[in-house]
Design an enzyme around this catalytic site. Structure first.
Site, mmCIF file in Angstrom:
data_model
loop_
_atom_site.group_PDB
_atom_site.id
_atom_site.type_symbol
_atom_site.label_atom_id
_atom_site.label_comp_id
_atom_site.label_asym_id
_atom_site.label_seq_id
_atom_site.Cartn_x
_atom_site.Cartn_y
_atom_site.Cartn_z
ATOM 1 C CG LEU A 119 35.756 19.200 -13.322
ATOM 2 C CD1 LEU A 119 34.510 18.671 -14.014
ATOM 3 C CD2 LEU A 119 35.730 18.823 -11.853
ATOM 4 C CE1 TYR A 120 39.970 26.869 -15.437
ATOM 5 C CE2 TYR A 120 40.991 26.117 -17.482
ATOM 6 C CZ TYR A 120 40.596 27.144 -16.641
ATOM 7 O OH TYR A 120 40.818 28.449 -17.009
ATOM 8 C CB ALA A 121 38.893 21.574 -20.452
#
Length: 91
Positions: free
Chosen positions: A60-62
């Site tokens: 999700l960060y990416a």
């Protein structure tokens, strides 16, 4: 991810807020923002290249960092904001 909303709030919402403030300035500022090597996601090619695909995020960060790059492109296209994204790598 323990708290996925924290990535969305800090990366996506925070970046959109920054873009809105920048476009509302009398003189459009030049903006340098932090992206991440995480945008390369499931890419297995080493070493990475700026021209490598970034459409397969592995977290999700990416995904939120990639969304910022897409927003930057769009704000540049629509409002003429001068934006430079730096993809930082962990060493």
């Amino acid at each position: 991810t323990v708290d996925p909303n924290s990535y969305v709030a800090s990366n996506f919402v925070g970046f959109t807020t920054l873009m809105e403030v920048a476009k509302s300035q009398r003189r459009l500022p030049r903006v340098v923002y932090a992206s991440s090597s995480s945008v390369y996601g499931l890419n297995t090619k080493v070493p990475f290249s700026e021209s490598d695909r970034t459409d397969m995020p592995a977290s999700l960060y990416a995904a939120t960092k990639k969304s910022n790059e897409l927003l930057a492109h769009t704000y540049n296209h629509i409002y003429g904001l001068a934006l430079t994204g730096l993809r930082f790598f962990t060493v």
